[in-house]
Scaffold this active site. Structure first.
Site, PDB file in Angstrom:
ATOM      1  N   TYR A   1     -67.643  58.132   8.593  1.00 47.85           N
ATOM      2  CA  TYR A   1     -68.433  59.697   7.468  1.00 47.85           C
ATOM      3  C   TYR A   1     -67.986  58.929   6.579  1.00 47.85           C
ATOM      4  O   TYR A   1     -66.968  57.895   5.737  1.00 47.85           O
ATOM      5  CB  TYR A   1     -66.918  60.525   7.080  1.00 47.85           C
ATOM      6  CG  TYR A   1     -67.796  61.637   8.017  1.00 47.85           C
ATOM      7  CD1 TYR A   1     -68.881  62.469   7.641  1.00 47.85           C
ATOM      8  CD2 TYR A   1     -67.118  62.564   8.858  1.00 47.85           C
ATOM      9  CE1 TYR A   1     -69.429  63.635   7.687  1.00 47.85           C
ATOM     10  CE2 TYR A   1     -67.674  63.792   8.958  1.00 47.85           C
ATOM     11  CZ  TYR A   1     -68.745  64.374   8.021  1.00 47.85           C
ATOM     12  OH  TYR A   1     -69.432  65.411   8.815  1.00 47.85           O
TER      13      TYR A   1
ATOM     14  N   ASP B   1     -95.953  61.783  -1.268  1.00 51.91           N
ATOM     15  CA  ASP B   1     -95.316  61.650   0.097  1.00 51.91           C
ATOM     16  C   ASP B   1     -96.305  60.713   0.569  1.00 51.91           C
ATOM     17  O   ASP B   1     -96.756  60.863   1.008  1.00 51.91           O
ATOM     18  CB  ASP B   1     -95.033  63.162   0.532  1.00 51.91           C
ATOM     19  CG  ASP B   1     -95.046  63.034   1.714  1.00 51.91           C
ATOM     20  OD1 ASP B   1     -94.731  62.300   2.348  1.00 51.91           O
ATOM     21  OD2 ASP B   1     -94.512  64.465   2.346  1.00 51.91           O
TER      22      ASP B   1
ATOM     23  N   GLU C   1     -69.403  59.956   2.872  1.00 54.71           N
ATOM     24  CA  GLU C   1     -70.061  60.785   1.858  1.00 54.71           C
ATOM     25  C   GLU C   1     -69.453  60.223   0.001  1.00 54.71           C
ATOM     26  O   GLU C   1     -68.677  58.946   0.552  1.00 54.71           O
ATOM     27  CB  GLU C   1     -68.602  61.977   1.923  1.00 54.71           C
ATOM     28  CG  GLU C   1     -69.774  63.317   3.266  1.00 54.71           C
ATOM     29  CD  GLU C   1     -69.251  64.840   2.729  1.00 54.71           C
ATOM     30  OE1 GLU C   1     -67.701  64.909   2.644  1.00 54.71           O
ATOM     31  OE2 GLU C   1     -69.646  65.651   4.044  1.00 54.71           O
TER      32      GLU C   1
ATOM     33  N   ARG D   1     -86.086  57.615  12.509  1.00 53.68           N
ATOM     34  CA  ARG D   1     -85.992  58.367  12.365  1.00 53.68           C
ATOM     35  C   ARG D   1     -85.149  58.922  10.964  1.00 53.68           C
ATOM     36  O   ARG D   1     -83.792  59.051  11.259  1.00 53.68           O
ATOM     37  CB  ARG D   1     -86.225  59.379  12.731  1.00 53.68           C
ATOM     38  CG  ARG D   1     -86.769  59.774  14.050  1.00 53.68           C
ATOM     39  CD  ARG D   1     -86.854  61.334  15.039  1.00 53.68           C
ATOM     40  NE  ARG D   1     -87.642  62.385  14.514  1.00 53.68           N
ATOM     41  CZ  ARG D   1     -88.992  61.777  14.960  1.00 53.68           C
ATOM     42  NH1 ARG D   1     -88.987  61.276  15.514  1.00 53.68           N
ATOM     43  NH2 ARG D   1     -89.887  62.743  14.362  1.00 53.68           N
TER      44      ARG D   1
ATOM     45  N   LYS E   1     -92.642  56.465  10.954  1.00 57.96           N
ATOM     46  CA  LYS E   1     -93.907  56.543  11.362  1.00 57.96           C
ATOM     47  C   LYS E   1     -95.255  55.182  11.524  1.00 57.96           C
ATOM     48  O   LYS E   1     -94.432  54.444  11.985  1.00 57.96           O
ATOM     49  CB  LYS E   1     -94.688  57.821  10.295  1.00 57.96           C
ATOM     50  CG  LYS E   1     -94.213  58.749  10.386  1.00 57.96           C
ATOM     51  CD  LYS E   1     -94.814  60.458   9.486  1.00 57.96           C
ATOM     52  CE  LYS E   1     -94.387  61.530   9.776  1.00 57.96           C
ATOM     53  NZ  LYS E   1     -93.762  61.903   8.987  1.00 57.96           N
TER      54      LYS E   1
ATOM     55  N   THR F   1     -90.687  59.112   5.208  1.00 59.44           N
ATOM     56  CA  THR F   1     -90.285  58.897   6.048  1.00 59.44           C
ATOM     57  C   THR F   1     -90.532  57.902   6.670  1.00 59.44           C
ATOM     58  O   THR F   1     -90.989  56.989   5.901  1.00 59.44           O
ATOM     59  CB  THR F   1     -90.832  59.735   7.709  1.00 59.44           C
ATOM     60  OG1 THR F   1     -92.055  59.698   7.705  1.00 59.44           O
ATOM     61  CG2 THR F   1     -90.453  61.936   6.851  1.00 59.44           C
TER      62      THR F   1
END
Ligand code: DSN
Length: 444
Positions: free
Chosen positions: A50, A195, A52, A230, A224, A221
């Site tokens: 974790y 985008d 954050e 991902r 692709k 992203t």
């Protein structure tokens, strides 16, 4: 392979999925095959942590190595895309775009994006997406020739004075007009967000123009054409910082704690590795070959009597227009190609006469096949096989009555399994795939 997974239901499905990827032609234009290095990072102990917050400012202890990984990913993104700021924590493209909205817009603000059936993305203001519910969304369109209607976009922007304009697409086969949209945004005082999810790898490899001089914000992203895991990134350009020097801070705050919790550190490591891979000379060759393959595939399809939106392509993607044969035929072609081992997706086309679930187009592309090493010669063959399948199913009709339609499609799918033509193409696909082995490192 998968030797630690004793859960046989999951392991068997995973094995079958690997077999499907190996023995089929993966032609969904938003999919790709990552390197083993990226996969190793994503399947690693980093998933346990974790973290954050941001490097040096975390809410949890033990983040000294995560800080190294995230800082490297940021440094590489900045260098590769030539931007002064990058955030690599967005979980995927839709969260990244939503985070852009909430960094610079307030509910009710006017935003503009390309209409969904004209190739735009759900998050660019479509009515069923949060972007179309929270903001006043104005859509621009493509012209009858399939190219983006820049004049219409200018007129809409001048009339509606949007706070934010999107340039980018999910089903558009031509170069994106970044420069023209930069001028429109400047003239009306809007932010321009590019985008580039679909074309990021092409941009990095010099096979598509970059928006860096025209947009204020860039989202992408990472899985692709960029060929990473991902995930997603939000970047701010120098032009963005000139417009609003606090933009990086606003975006950081909205990503965390505004909309997300802990970053997916295993993915961040995969992104860092993929960005390094994309900076190598080989990647330039790869990006250019994607476009060469796409053009070769487009001409093979056309020679075989298949109509394409915009009559061709400048990028990794092709959009087949099936309306010369009837409306709503995408599902028949997608399912028949699936049975033959060719994976594509049914897609709306500009002026769609049917519906998003039963659209009249097929979207396909070459990033994954190019990763396998296929070239123009193979595209020529594949174009001919796809055309044969289109001709095989073109006389089917989408039945109006919903129950009858379901029954008809069930029967159609059953019959595909014993169809001689489908079997013939399936054999040819299998033989081609065996010449371009996928993940030979993964042993049984
Ligand atoms: N669904 C992605 C694509 O396939 O283009 C975009 O969200």
């Amino acid at each position: 392979m998968f030797s630690f997974i004793s859960d046989s239901e999951i392991r068997d499905a995973m094995k079958k999925e690997l077999e499907r990827q190996r023995e089929g032609l993966e032609m969904i234009p938003s999919e790709n095959f990552t390197s083993m290095a990226v996969m190793e990072a994503v399947g690693s102990i980093l998933t346990n942590k974790y973290s954050e917050g941001y490097a040096g400012k975390r809410y949890y202890g033990g983040n000294q190595y995560i800080d190294v990984i995230e800082s490297k990913a940021i440094e590489r993104a900045k260098k590769l895309f030539k931007v002064p700021y990058a955030n690599v924590q967005p979980y995927s493209g839709s969260p990244a775009n939503t985070e852009v909205y909430f960094s610079i817009c307030s509910p009710g603000d006017v935003i503009m994006g390309l209409n969904l059936s004209d190739g735009g993305h759900l998050t660019h203001g479509w009515s069923t997406s949060i972007s179309g519910k929270v903001f006043k969304s104005i859509a621009y369109h493509v012209k009858p020739d399939g190219y983006i209607n820049i004049q219409e976009a200018r007129e809409l922007a001048e009339k509606n004075k949007p706070r934010l304009i999107w340039v980018g697409a999910t089903a558009y086969t031509r170069e994106l007009p970044f420069e023209e949209f930069g001028e429109i945004a400047d003239d009306v005082g809007a932010y321009l967000a590019a985008d580039i999810s679909h074309v990021a790898g092409l941009i990095v490899g010099g096979a598509h123009k970059s928006p860096v001089d025209y947009a204020h914000i860039i989202t992408t992203t990472t899985h692709k054409t960029l060929r990473g895991p991902r995930g997603a990134m939000i970047m701010v350009t120098n032009k963005g910082i000139e417009k609003d020097k606090d933009l990086p801070e606003k975006i950081d705050k909205i990503v965390f704690p505004g909309m997300q919790g802990g970053p997916h550190d295993h993915v961040t490591a995969g992104i860092a590795i993929a960005l390094d891979e994309a900076s190598k000379p080989d990647f330039t060759l790869y990006a250019r070959q994607i476009v060469k393959n796409s053009r070769a595939l487009a001409s093979s399809l056309k020679q075989n009597g298949v109509k394409l939106v915009t009559d061709g392509t400048d990028n990794h993607m092709i959009l087949i227009d099936l309306t010369p044969f009837g409306k709503g035929l995408g599902v028949f072609v997608q399912d028949a190609l699936d049975a033959a081992g060719i994976t594509v997706n049914k897609n709306t086309i500009p002026g769609e006469p049917s519906s998003p679930f039963y659209p009249s187009g097929i979207r396909l592309g070459t990033p994954a096949l190019t990763t396998r090493g296929m070239k123009e010669k193979e595209m020529d063959l594949i174009g001919a096989w796809i055309s044969e399948i289109v001709k095989l199913v073109k006389n089917n009709r989408l039945i109006e009555n919903k129950e009858e339609r379901v029954e008809y499609l069930k029967k159609f799918r059953l019959e595909l399994q014993s169809n001689t033509k489908v079997k013939q193409v399936r054999e040819q696909v299998l033989s081609l795939c065996s010449k371009f082995p996928l993940y030979p490192e993964l042993k049984d």
